[in-house]
Structures are given as structure tokens and as C-alpha cells.
Write an enzyme that holds these catalytic residues in place. Sequence first.
Site, PDB file in Angstrom:
ATOM      1  CD  GLU A 125      -2.911  -1.223   2.331  1.00 56.78           C
ATOM      2  OE1 GLU A 125      -2.794  -0.395   3.253  1.00 56.78           O
ATOM      3  OE2 GLU A 125      -3.832  -2.056   2.276  1.00 56.78           O
ATOM      4  CG  ASN A 137      -0.493  -7.152  -1.429  1.00 52.22           C
ATOM      5  OD1 ASN A 137      -0.996  -7.839  -2.307  1.00 52.22           O
ATOM      6  ND2 ASN A 137      -1.067  -6.976  -0.247  1.00 52.22           N
ATOM      7  CG  HIS A 148      -9.733  -5.808   0.343  1.00 50.28           C
ATOM      8  ND1 HIS A 148     -10.037  -6.931   1.091  1.00 50.28           N
ATOM      9  CD2 HIS A 148      -8.432  -5.543   0.571  1.00 50.28           C
ATOM     10  CE1 HIS A 148      -8.941  -7.314   1.758  1.00 50.28           C
ATOM     11  NE2 HIS A 148      -7.955  -6.489   1.457  1.00 50.28           N
ATOM     12  CD  GLU A 189      -4.550  -7.978   1.646  1.00 46.73           C
ATOM     13  OE1 GLU A 189      -5.445  -7.225   2.105  1.00 46.73           O
ATOM     14  OE2 GLU A 189      -3.341  -7.743   1.787  1.00 46.73           O
ATOM     15  CG  ASP A 241     -12.739  -8.802   1.475  1.00 48.72           C
ATOM     16  OD1 ASP A 241     -12.621  -7.845   0.677  1.00 48.72           O
ATOM     17  OD2 ASP A 241     -12.296  -8.774   2.637  1.00 48.72           O
TER      18      ASP A 241
HETATM   19  C1  XIL Z   1      -6.503  -6.439   8.198  1.00 48.04           C
HETATM   20  C2  XIL Z   1      -6.838  -7.631   9.080  1.00 48.04           C
HETATM   21  O1  XIL Z   1      -7.751  -8.447   8.378  1.00 48.04           O
HETATM   22  C3  XIL Z   1      -7.438  -7.174  10.386  1.00 48.04           C
HETATM   23  O2  XIL Z   1      -7.572  -8.281  11.279  1.00 48.04           O
HETATM   24  C4  XIL Z   1      -6.563  -6.106  11.028  1.00 48.04           C
HETATM   25  O3  XIL Z   1      -7.208  -5.598  12.175  1.00 48.04           O
HETATM   26  C5  XIL Z   1      -6.270  -4.983  10.061  1.00 48.04           C
HETATM   27  O4  XIL Z   1      -5.680  -5.519   8.885  1.00 48.04           O
HETATM   28  N1  XIL Z   1      -5.046  -4.701   3.618  1.00 48.04           N
HETATM   29  C6  XIL Z   1      -4.060  -5.542   4.089  1.00 48.04           C
HETATM   30  C7  XIL Z   1      -4.342  -6.429   5.234  1.00 48.04           C
HETATM   31  O5  XIL Z   1      -2.985  -5.622   3.486  1.00 48.04           O
HETATM   32  O6  XIL Z   1      -3.203  -6.657   6.029  1.00 48.04           O
HETATM   33  C8  XIL Z   1      -5.470  -5.912   6.090  1.00 48.04           C
HETATM   34  O7  XIL Z   1      -5.778  -6.896   7.072  1.00 48.04           O
HETATM   35  C9  XIL Z   1      -6.676  -5.574   5.234  1.00 48.04           C
HETATM   36  C10 XIL Z   1      -6.319  -4.518   4.236  1.00 48.04           C
END
Ligand code: XIL
Length: 313
Positions: A129, A170, A206, A234, A236
Amino acid sequence: ASGLGQLAAAQGRYFGTALANNHLGESAYATVADREFNSVTPENEMKWDATEPSRGSFNYTGGDAIVSHAQGHGQSVRGHTLVWHSQLPSWVSNGGFNAATLTSVMQNHISNVAGHYKGKLYAWDVVNEAFNDDGTRRQSVFQTTIGDSYIATAFQAARAADPTAKLYYNDYNIEGINAKSTAVYNMVKAFKQQGVPIDGVGLQTHLILGQVPSDLQANLQRFADLGVDVALTEVDVRMQTPADSSKLATQSANYAALTKACLNVARCVGITVWGVTDKYSWVPDVFPGYGAPLLFDDSYNAKPAYTGVSGAL
Ligand code: XIL
């Protein structure tokens, strides 16, 4: 192996999940995780606040437990993440370090953490990020103190510490072709020209229900054409709660589409969903009013989205 991991493996890919240590003692959680997934990413256990909570004091308890669980269940591990502005202890973010010192703090963190896991991980998300949605650099402490070069420095340190892990950049909101993904594209292109060791780009994915970018596959392909692997890291697909059958059907189609986009790109090596069950998803905490973003519901029943993925694999 069985489940989605086995279906993905038959296509030369993996299908993974974020795994959280604190839920592994729940038998339904572990059963579904180990039946369905052949790759895991520690959800929080390898982040800076967990691994180096105070300067020079390293803690691998949580990460080691994930690695050991994965090794016992035939799962590869994606390390996540070495350099990130979030879940960063205040001794780093508010340390007042100058550029030379922060560079050495960062290199020391990478050499210790990636060195500890040397040879055990499939990949590392080396930097997470680092860009804003408009394509400019996020003004993290690394960026404002060290400048643009911190990302290349981090990749060099990661390669030195673990020569066999695939090294990934990432980020989120880089699934479609847009200002942010183009900024990442240009950085990767420059890294390849300059010999900076980068092996892959992770698209967090996401997504919001109904918003799979129509150019996801084209975007994956343009990164792959630079000579790097790509992965959905990641995934969802969040909806406004409560879920209903119409939303769940759309979600299933969305999951099928993103799975197909990956399979249609030879260098898309795998897909990771950001959690085993809706019950423990990060989504409701961070996006109020949204939830139900994963493949299994609160009771570990497979959702229509599961069938969307399995049918596409
Ligand atoms: C999130 C986790 O799922 C949570 O449990 C934590 O509180 C915060 O981080 N991008 C990422 C992940 O790269 O590491 C994040 O994970 C979600 C967003």
C-alpha cells in the site's frame, strides 16, 4: 488436499486464505481452512507491530504457529508484510529518525524477519500500500523520510535475506486499469529495467458487490507482460447487510468472474480470500453496514460464492 486448493492445483495454481492464529483452536475454523485451502497468509502475525514491537526485539510466536500449521497441512505460506504504514509500531512511525537511520531500521527489520523465515515461505509482500488512488506516493513515514527509493531498498534487503521467496508489491484498488494501477505498473517496469528484484504484483481485491472491474484480466495481463507473476491476494466481495438470495447470487457471479480472470492469465499464480468465514471478516469493522464478503457463512456453510469459485476452477 481437497476442496478449492485441489481444484486450483489441477490448474497449476493455489487457492488460499488468510489465517488467524487466534481462531485455529476452533475446530470448525481449522477443519474448513485445512480442507479447502492449499495456501495461507497470516492475517496479522507477520506484520511489523507483531514481529518487532520494540526496536531490535523480535517476536515470531504467531508467525511460527501459522507456518507450522501450514507445513502440517500441505499449505504454502505467503508472508505478509514487511514494510507498511499501518500496524506499524509508533517507535517507527513517530521515532523521528533521519533518512539514514530509518533506512537501516527498515533493512534490519527485513533482514531479521525475512531471515527468520528464510526458505519457508512461497512469497513475501515486501511493500504494502505505498500508493494513493491518484497514483502519487502515499506519505508514509518511509516515503517522507527516505523518499521514493525506500521501495527498491526494501526489495533488495528482502532478496538478500530470503533468496527463494517470490518478492511482491501488494496494494488495493489496483484491480482495474486506473491511475493507481498504472503508477504501480510504471514502478514495476522501472524495477525490471534497473534490476531491482521484484517477482510479483499482488492485487488485494477488496471489492464491493457488483463491482468487479471489467478490465481485471487485461490489467493482470499487462503486469504479467512486464515479466512478473500476479496474484489476487486478499479477496473479499462485501455487500450491504443483511445478505439476501439476490445479493448472494451476484456475489457468486463476481467470485466466478474474478477466478476466471486469474485462470485466463498464465502468470496469475493463485487466489487468496481474506478469511475463512464471514464471522471473522475484517469488513464489518472497517466498512460499517457491510459484511458477508467471503465463501463461508457465519456457520461455516458454503455460500453460493463457493460454488461460483469451484465452478470456475
Ligand atoms: C486487516 C486484518 O484483516 C485485520 O484483522 C486487522 O485488524 C487490520 O488488517 N489490507 C491488508 C491487510 O494488506 O493486512 C489488512 O488486514 C486488510 C487490508
